[in-house]
Write an enzyme that holds these catalytic residues in place. Structure first.
Site, mmCIF file in Angstrom:
data_model
loop_
_atom_site.group_PDB
_atom_site.id
_atom_site.type_symbol
_atom_site.label_atom_id
_atom_site.label_comp_id
_atom_site.label_asym_id
_atom_site.label_seq_id
_atom_site.Cartn_x
_atom_site.Cartn_y
_atom_site.Cartn_z
ATOM 1 N N ARG A 77 4.549 -12.712 9.761
ATOM 2 C CA ARG A 77 5.265 -11.629 9.734
ATOM 3 C C ARG A 77 6.471 -11.540 10.170
ATOM 4 O O ARG A 77 6.596 -12.211 11.389
ATOM 5 C CB ARG A 77 4.328 -10.527 10.407
ATOM 6 C CG ARG A 77 3.150 -10.088 9.997
ATOM 7 C CD ARG A 77 2.471 -8.861 10.810
ATOM 8 N NE ARG A 77 3.033 -7.719 10.320
ATOM 9 C CZ ARG A 77 2.573 -7.064 9.496
ATOM 10 N NH1 ARG A 77 1.461 -7.249 8.868
ATOM 11 N NH2 ARG A 77 3.071 -5.665 9.277
ATOM 12 N N GLU B 242 0.929 -1.215 0.001
ATOM 13 C CA GLU B 242 -0.090 -0.108 -0.070
ATOM 14 C C GLU B 242 0.745 1.208 -0.018
ATOM 15 O O GLU B 242 1.902 1.385 0.925
ATOM 16 C CB GLU B 242 -0.937 -0.057 1.224
ATOM 17 C CG GLU B 242 -1.894 1.023 1.341
ATOM 18 C CD GLU B 242 -2.778 1.268 2.557
ATOM 19 O OE1 GLU B 242 -2.741 0.178 3.180
ATOM 20 O OE2 GLU B 242 -3.356 2.405 2.515
ATOM 21 N N LYS C 272 3.948 1.040 9.516
ATOM 22 C CA LYS C 272 4.030 2.152 8.758
ATOM 23 C C LYS C 272 3.151 2.997 9.629
ATOM 24 O O LYS C 272 3.512 4.592 9.491
ATOM 25 C CB LYS C 272 3.307 2.007 7.353
ATOM 26 C CG LYS C 272 4.422 1.318 6.551
ATOM 27 C CD LYS C 272 4.083 1.438 5.186
ATOM 28 C CE LYS C 272 2.648 0.256 4.929
ATOM 29 N NZ LYS C 272 2.222 -0.110 3.754
HETATM 30 P P1 ATP Z 1 1.945 -2.153 7.940
HETATM 31 O O1 ATP Z 1 1.754 -2.487 8.975
HETATM 32 O O2 ATP Z 1 3.440 -1.817 7.718
HETATM 33 O O3 ATP Z 1 1.392 -1.023 6.982
HETATM 34 P P2 ATP Z 1 1.100 -3.505 5.697
HETATM 35 O O4 ATP Z 1 0.784 -5.189 5.803
HETATM 36 O O5 ATP Z 1 -0.257 -3.012 5.951
HETATM 37 O O6 ATP Z 1 1.984 -3.455 7.044
HETATM 38 P P3 ATP Z 1 1.321 -3.525 2.988
HETATM 39 O O7 ATP Z 1 2.164 -2.285 2.275
HETATM 40 O O8 ATP Z 1 -0.040 -3.651 2.745
HETATM 41 O O9 ATP Z 1 1.916 -3.259 4.480
HETATM 42 O O10 ATP Z 1 2.294 -4.755 2.798
HETATM 43 C C1 ATP Z 1 2.657 -5.337 1.579
HETATM 44 C C2 ATP Z 1 3.004 -6.586 1.745
HETATM 45 O O11 ATP Z 1 3.996 -6.920 2.567
HETATM 46 C C3 ATP Z 1 1.877 -7.509 2.354
HETATM 47 O O12 ATP Z 1 1.724 -8.691 1.213
HETATM 48 C C4 ATP Z 1 2.222 -7.823 3.696
HETATM 49 O O13 ATP Z 1 1.777 -8.901 3.918
HETATM 50 C C5 ATP Z 1 3.720 -7.909 3.530
HETATM 51 N N1 ATP Z 1 4.198 -7.381 4.722
HETATM 52 C C6 ATP Z 1 4.216 -6.139 5.562
HETATM 53 N N2 ATP Z 1 4.659 -6.378 6.728
HETATM 54 C C7 ATP Z 1 5.197 -7.274 6.948
HETATM 55 C C8 ATP Z 1 5.968 -7.966 7.743
HETATM 56 N N3 ATP Z 1 6.579 -7.436 8.974
HETATM 57 N N4 ATP Z 1 6.657 -9.293 7.583
HETATM 58 C C9 ATP Z 1 6.369 -10.073 6.413
HETATM 59 N N5 ATP Z 1 5.667 -9.446 5.469
HETATM 60 C C10 ATP Z 1 5.165 -8.085 5.559
HETATM 61 MG MG MG Z 2 -1.722 -3.362 4.143
#
Ligand code: ATP
Ligand code: MG
Length: 555
Positions: A261, A35, A271
């Protein structure tokens, strides 16, 4: 094909191998769906290495698709930063960059399909009422009074939503599934909500935006994704993912698999929380070297190779755990130990004057750039009567265990002579201003027979030739090893997370826009910080120390 043996394949690779062998799919197609509401962090690196790594090893494809269904927090700048970081990590996506918003028209049509099948309705309960009606894990939800509208009425209301004839929050489109499902995500989830926000890709075209759950499965299906890999918190959402694809007219049905994760001790990988630290000026921005963003790690001196190696070592499982920071540090240390040229830098300078050399003495000593890799060449060290040594390398008196310089004793200057400390000059407060020594001029770079051995070796920089430099040393940003569990981050900030010191380095550096990694002998690995450096100011970030010292990081 690499990585297809069961011994070294993680569970997802095992599934893919089996699917290819059984003919369930003929080519693997993954996607990385960030995102664009912030910069990428080390957790994303795990997902990137997994998705792009699989595509690479199985000769498949991996799309980069921005999951841009929340326009309020997203921006083009984040899109560009994410693209840059993926390339920097060493990966590339198949074809053009995709956006969920590319499919907004199609999603809208699929929503209408659900409405006409009696599987979606426009609800006019308020957000709070929807939450209340949803129930809890122990209490079943209850139906909205708007649930039984006719398909045509729902269609007209959905049109009204699209046309901007409702206020934000006044209406939403929900799937009609089961308000008593044991999976809360299946209790008539919201599919579309109204948002009067400009979108970075579609501008003012839409007043309604699909929810992640609706957009994600459809985007995956339209792109022909075979294995849709996401983190464990989406495990329950898989039911909704499948429900939506089973009830719309779409040919392809990808499968979702979940993995745990990455959680890294002493760091946050959210984020939202990083944005908070930036807004509250606790850190300097997304690329602050104390953050485990990809850009922060890059500025700190981490290499793409070390981050990939780390992701390889932590593996991919369904177990939730927290990885020790020392594992990440050992990856960069190993890389830089092999690849970083050596230099000498004095971080806490103290002047040492060699009395038996003339004032204008200057000697060039040739030193290797890397002790084990002659291919990295040599450099000229300038030796002079006055040099800088590190304040911690001298004590007026010390016991035998102290191998560095003490009054009346000898130490070797790295690559140069053995010197003996004779006296010190102090200021009125008793601080040592400089040390007077004599050098044994017969000891340049050699061991002299029958001469008492000198065990200690210290580094130095010529006071005439050395260049002033700033050294930025970092400690953990938090005093709590699991900051992710703490809501109020300001209560656990380490006040000593950045220490700035001023010293000198060998005159060998040219500042470029490219990050350059060095080992400063006996000190650790450092890199140039081109953001703070200028032709008149040289700034280094400490990447990591030479050894994994289990010291208390917060003193
Ligand atoms: P955040 O909490 O940082 O906003 P998010 O999952 O909302 O994390 P996205 O930008 O939607 O962030 O993530 C893109 C991809 O990266 C998704 O497939 C998500 O599952 C993966 N991802 C995000 N954070 C992690 C993590 N800590 N470990 C493994 N994969 C991750
Ligand atoms: Mg997300």
């Amino acid at each position: 094909m690499k990585q297809t043996t069961t011994q070294n394949a993680n569970f997802i690779r095992q599934i893919i191998t089996a699917d290819l062998v059984s003919g369930k799919c003929t080519k693997v197609h993954t996607r990385f769906p960030p995102e664009p509401n912030g910069y990428l962090h080390i957790g994303h690196a795990k997902s990137i290495c997994l998705n792009f790594g699989i595509a690479k090893d199985y000769h498949g494809e991996c799309n980069l698709r921005f999951d841009d269904t929340n326009p309020g927090n997203e921006s083009k700048d984040f899109v560009e930063a994410i693209k840059y970081d993926i390339h920097w990590l060493g990966f590339d996506w198949t074809g053009d960059v995709r956006y969920s918003s590319d499919y907004f028209n199609k999603m809208y049509q699929y929503a209408i399909q659900l409405i006409y099948q009696g599987l979606a309705y426009v609800d006019e309960l308020s957000t709070e009422q929807i939450r209340e009606y949803r129930g809890t894990l122990n209490v079943s939800g209850k139906n909205s009074p708007f649930r039984n509208r006719s398909a045509h009425e729902n269609f007209l209301l959905f049109e009204k939503m699209r046309n901007g004839d409702f206020l934000e929050g006044q209406a939403c489109l929900r799937a009609k599934i089961d308000m008593s499902s044991s999976f809360i995500v299946m209790r008539d989830p919201v599919l579309y909500r109204i948002k009067y926000v400009a979108h970075h890709q579609t501008g003012h075209k839409w007043y309604i935006y699909p929810m992640y759950d609706f957009a994600h499965c459809i985007s995956d299906a339209l792109e022909g994704i075979t294995h849709s890999l996401c983190t464990l918190e989406f495990q329950d959402n898989r039911r909704l993912y499948d429900w939506i694809l089973n009830h719309i007219n779409i040919k392809h049905h990808p499968h979702q698999y979940e993995f745990s994760r990455l959680n890294l001790e002493y760091s946050i990988t959210s984020k939202r929380k990083m944005t908070q630290l930036i807004n509250e000026k606790i850190v300097d921005g997304w690329d602050d070297p104390r953050l485990v963003t990809i850009s922060g790690l890059r500025r700190r001196g981490y290499t793409p190779r070390s981050i990939r190696e780390f992701c390889q070592l932590i593996g991919v499982t369904k177990q939730e755990n927290t990885i020790s920071m020392s594992l990440l540090e050992s990856c960069i240390r190993n890389d830089l130990n092999n690849n970083a040229p050596r230099l000498m830098a004095v971080i806490n300078p103290l002047k040492l004057i060699i009395e038996n050399l003339p004032d204008n003495y200057e000697e060039i000593i040739i030193a290797p750039n890397h002790p084990n890799n002659p291919d990295m060449g040599t450099r000229n060290l300038f030796f002079s009567r006055e040099i800088w040594i590190d304040r911690t390398d001298f004590r007026e008196q010390a016991n035998k265990n102290y191998k560095r310089l003490t009054l009346g004793h000898e130490v070797r200057l790295r690559y140069a002579y053995i010197v003996r400390a004779k006296s010190v000059l102090k200021d009125t407060s008793g601080n040592i201003n400089c040390i007077y020594c004599t050098a044994d001029l017969d000891t340049l770079g050699k061991t002299v027979k029958n001469r008492p051995k000198v065990k200690g070796v210290i580094h130095w920089v010529s006071a005439i030739h050395g260049i002033a430099a700033e050294f930025r040393e970092y400690n953990s940003l938090f005093i709590n090893p699991n900051p992710g569990c703490i809501e109020d981050l300001t209560s656990i900030i380490n006040k000593n997370s950045l220490e700035i010191k001023h010293g000198f380095i060998e005159p060998h550096l040219t500042i470029s826009e490219v990050i350059q990694n060095y080992q400063f002998e006996r000190e650790g690995y450092f890199c140039t910080d081109y953001i703070h450096s200028s032709p008149s100011r040289l700034v280094f970030n400490k990447t990591v120390g030479l050894r994994n010292i289990n010291e208390n990081k917060f003193q």
